[in-house]
Design a protein around this motif. Structure first.
Motif, PDB file in Angstrom:
ATOM      1  N   ALA A 314       0.837  -1.206   0.000  1.00 27.30           N
ATOM      2  CA  ALA A 314       0.000   0.000   0.000  1.00 27.30           C
ATOM      3  C   ALA A 314       0.869   1.252   0.000  1.00 27.30           C
ATOM      4  O   ALA A 314       0.563   2.237  -0.694  1.00 27.30           O
ATOM      5  CB  ALA A 314      -0.931  -0.001   1.210  1.00 27.30           C
ATOM      6  N   TYR A 315       1.971   1.219   0.770  1.00 28.52           N
ATOM      7  CA  TYR A 315       2.847   2.390   0.791  1.00 28.52           C
ATOM      8  C   TYR A 315       3.528   2.578  -0.558  1.00 28.52           C
ATOM      9  O   TYR A 315       3.682   3.712  -1.040  1.00 28.52           O
ATOM     10  CB  TYR A 315       3.900   2.282   1.900  1.00 28.52           C
ATOM     11  N   GLU A 316       3.934   1.490  -1.164  1.00 32.34           N
ATOM     12  CA  GLU A 316       4.582   1.596  -2.476  1.00 32.34           C
ATOM     13  C   GLU A 316       3.615   2.154  -3.519  1.00 32.34           C
ATOM     14  O   GLU A 316       4.018   2.916  -4.404  1.00 32.34           O
ATOM     15  CB  GLU A 316       5.114   0.227  -2.897  1.00 32.34           C
ATOM     16  N   LYS A 317       2.347   1.812  -3.384  1.00 33.55           N
ATOM     17  CA  LYS A 317       1.351   2.350  -4.310  1.00 33.55           C
ATOM     18  C   LYS A 317       1.180   3.854  -4.091  1.00 33.55           C
ATOM     19  O   LYS A 317       1.105   4.632  -5.051  1.00 33.55           O
ATOM     20  CB  LYS A 317       0.020   1.625  -4.120  1.00 33.55           C
ATOM     21  N   MET A 318       1.130   4.277  -2.816  1.00 33.37           N
ATOM     22  CA  MET A 318       0.977   5.701  -2.509  1.00 33.37           C
ATOM     23  C   MET A 318       2.183   6.511  -2.972  1.00 33.37           C
ATOM     24  O   MET A 318       2.052   7.612  -3.504  1.00 33.37           O
ATOM     25  CB  MET A 318       0.777   5.904  -1.001  1.00 33.37           C
ATOM     26  N   SER A 319       3.373   5.961  -2.740  1.00 30.09           N
ATOM     27  CA  SER A 319       4.601   6.704  -3.033  1.00 30.09           C
ATOM     28  C   SER A 319       5.054   6.565  -4.482  1.00 30.09           C
ATOM     29  O   SER A 319       5.967   7.275  -4.918  1.00 30.09           O
ATOM     30  CB  SER A 319       5.728   6.234  -2.110  1.00 30.09           C
ATOM     31  N   LYS A 320       4.434   5.625  -5.204  1.00 28.77           N
ATOM     32  CA  LYS A 320       4.775   5.372  -6.610  1.00 28.77           C
ATOM     33  C   LYS A 320       6.233   4.959  -6.773  1.00 28.77           C
ATOM     34  O   LYS A 320       6.878   5.247  -7.788  1.00 28.77           O
ATOM     35  CB  LYS A 320       4.477   6.603  -7.476  1.00 28.77           C
ATOM     36  N   THR A 321       6.766   4.282  -5.744  1.00 30.89           N
ATOM     37  CA  THR A 321       8.146   3.807  -5.808  1.00 30.89           C
ATOM     38  C   THR A 321       8.323   2.674  -4.808  1.00 30.89           C
ATOM     39  O   THR A 321       7.419   2.376  -4.017  1.00 30.89           O
ATOM     40  CB  THR A 321       9.139   4.949  -5.517  1.00 30.89           C
ATOM     41  N   GLY A 322       9.482   2.023  -4.826  1.00 28.46           N
ATOM     42  CA  GLY A 322       9.735   0.905  -3.932  1.00 28.46           C
ATOM     43  C   GLY A 322      10.035   1.348  -2.514  1.00 28.46           C
ATOM     44  O   GLY A 322      10.459   2.483  -2.270  1.00 28.46           O
ATOM     45  N   ILE A 323       9.842   0.426  -1.568  1.00 26.40           N
ATOM     46  CA  ILE A 323      10.046   0.759  -0.161  1.00 26.40           C
ATOM     47  C   ILE A 323      11.506   1.085   0.120  1.00 26.40           C
ATOM     48  O   ILE A 323      11.825   1.836   1.054  1.00 26.40           O
ATOM     49  CB  ILE A 323       9.550  -0.400   0.743  1.00 26.40           C
TER      50      ILE A 323
END
Length: 453
Positions: A314-323
């Motif tokens: 979910a965070y990667e989707k929000m940030s549009k990048t990898g963790i």
């Protein structure tokens, strides 16, 4: 204003339902309702106010709405400097050279908002910054009214609040006690005389502590939880610090702690003289006790933290990048703060966000630089990323009393926000700071922060 009543009600309803984002109210009025500038500024602000009243169940009585809630642009003909001043300001002379300012811009673009998401206030301009849900040591939803000032900070916090609420809210942990400190300093000619003083002071300390608590701290249910003796030297002078640490559950306690330690100084001076202990000087040595001095050793204020847990996908989707990009961003920023700037904690935007809450609520203390101490942290636990902030030294007295009167407007703001106690103020401060940091980090990762077109 009655002519716009239905329009205000309709727009407030759309803001409340989420159909219109509050910071877009002015644009919607211009483009969809055909309202002319600058009338749209007041209608937008009144619509946001009505939405807040409906959400909280309270009515604005003290937070004023000016007749002309917007800025006008002016130009100095002497140096071409551009000025933006409140429309109610009749002094239109350049303060640098005294030349009469000239109107600047067309009829469409001469007007500017006082602040983004404006909801009222003269001189101190208040912005709506959304709502944030918290749970843990405090369980409630805060409605954020901040005196943030210019820029997009209030909007960024609103977006951060929205994202965190969608994730279930922010978990907060609030320390039970708020600490205060005041320090005595003594100067001696020899180490032997200094040791005699320390022994003498420790002998009367039990009775002295009780006197200090009964005479000064009892009003705010405070207590002395520790007394620290520290020895230092400068060339041929020998110093002793005697620092009294106090704690309070519902008050800041700074003033009564200072008064109590002033009393202790007189008692100790008299005891030293009676016992033949010679000292060169006694004084309130404020440099040691952390007053107005952020440091890793500062023991003032109340600890509070707020964090949110996000599934990594979910965070990667929000940030549009990898963790991994989040972790490298945090590290490069942390090194910049701590290794290059010499910070003792990884602080982010707290120094800008936290003052907006203090300015808006006018709580004690007015100097809030120690309270702005912040540590941002990110951890990976299993399949989740934990994003959090810690405020280790949040000083606050949320009641209007002799610690610090709070004006009616600010008391009204506290009521609208849902803050009734110092613990709730701390929880709100941490949650609002978390919302800002969370959203600002996403903007950085997506390359959208300060992006120019």
């Amino acid at each position: 204003m009655n002519d716009n009543r239905k329009l205000i009600e309709e727009l407030a309803g759309k803001i409340k339902s989420g159909e219109v984002q509050p910071w877009k109210a002015e644009t919607v009025l211009l483009e969809e309702y055909g309202v002319s500038a600058p009338d749209h500024f007041q209608i937008a602000a009144l619509s946001r106010r009505e939405c807040i009243e409906e959400l909280t169940g309270y009515t604005f009585n003290y937070l004023e709405m000016p007749e002309k809630p917007y800025l006008l642009q002016w130009r100095c003909p002497k140096d071409n400097s551009i000025w933006q001043m409140e429309a109610m300001d009749a002094d239109t002379a350049c303060t640098q050279c005294g030349t009469a300012l000239e109107p600047y811009g067309t009829d469409e673009d001469r007007y500017r908002p006082l602040v983004n998401n404006y909801v009222g206030g003269k001189e101190e301009y208040y912005s709506s910054a959304g709502q944030i849900k918290v749970y843990g040591d405090v369980d409630k939803t805060f409605t954020n009214l901040l005196a943030y000032g210019p820029g997009f900070g209030s909007i960024g916090i609103s977006v951060g609040c929205f994202r965190i609420n969608k994730l279930g809210g922010a978990e907060v942990k609030v320390g039970r006690w708020a600490g205060a400190a005041r320090n005595l300093g003594y100067v001696f000619e020899s180490e032997e005389e200094r040791e005699k003083a320390v022994v003498t002071a420790k002998e009367i300390l039990p009775s002295l502590r009780k006197e200090m608590e009964d005479k000064y701290l009892a009003e705010f249910s405070g207590e002395i939880y520790e007394v620290e003796f520290v020895r230092r030297q400068h060339h041929g002078q020998f110093f002793t610090y005697i620092c009294f640490y106090t704690r309070f559950e519902h008050a800041r306690g700074h003033g009564v702690t200072s008064a109590a330690v002033g009393f202790a100084r007189g008692r100790l001076d008299a005891e030293f003289n009676a016992k033949g202990v010679t000292f060169i000087q006694s004084l309130i040595a404020m440099g040691f006790d952390g007053d107005l001095k952020p440091s890793p050793r500062n023991r003032r204020g109340r600890y509070v933290s707020a964090q949110v847990k996000v599934p990594i996908p979910a965070y990667e989707k929000m940030s549009k990048t990898g963790i991994d990009k989040l972790m490298s961003y945090m590290e490069i920023d942390r090194q910049g703060v701590m290794q290059e700037q010499g910070g003792f904690a990884y602080s982010g935007m707290g120094g800008e966000i936290i003052p907006a809450l203090y300015r808006g609520t006018k709580v004690n203390p007015r100097p809030y630089n120690v309270s702005c101490t912040e540590n941002v942290y990110v951890e990976i636990r299993g399949e989740e990323v934990i994003f959090g902030v810690e405020l280790p030294n949040l000083e606050v007295g949320a009641a209007s009393n002799r610690e610090g009167p709070i004006c009616p407007t600010a008391r009204e703001v506290l009521k609208f926000m849902g803050i009734g106690t110092s613990s709730e103020f701390a929880a709100a401060a941490a949650a609002i700071t978390l919302a800002g940091e969370f959203n600002f980090t996403l903007l950085h990762l997506r390359g959208e922060m300060y992006a120019s077109k």
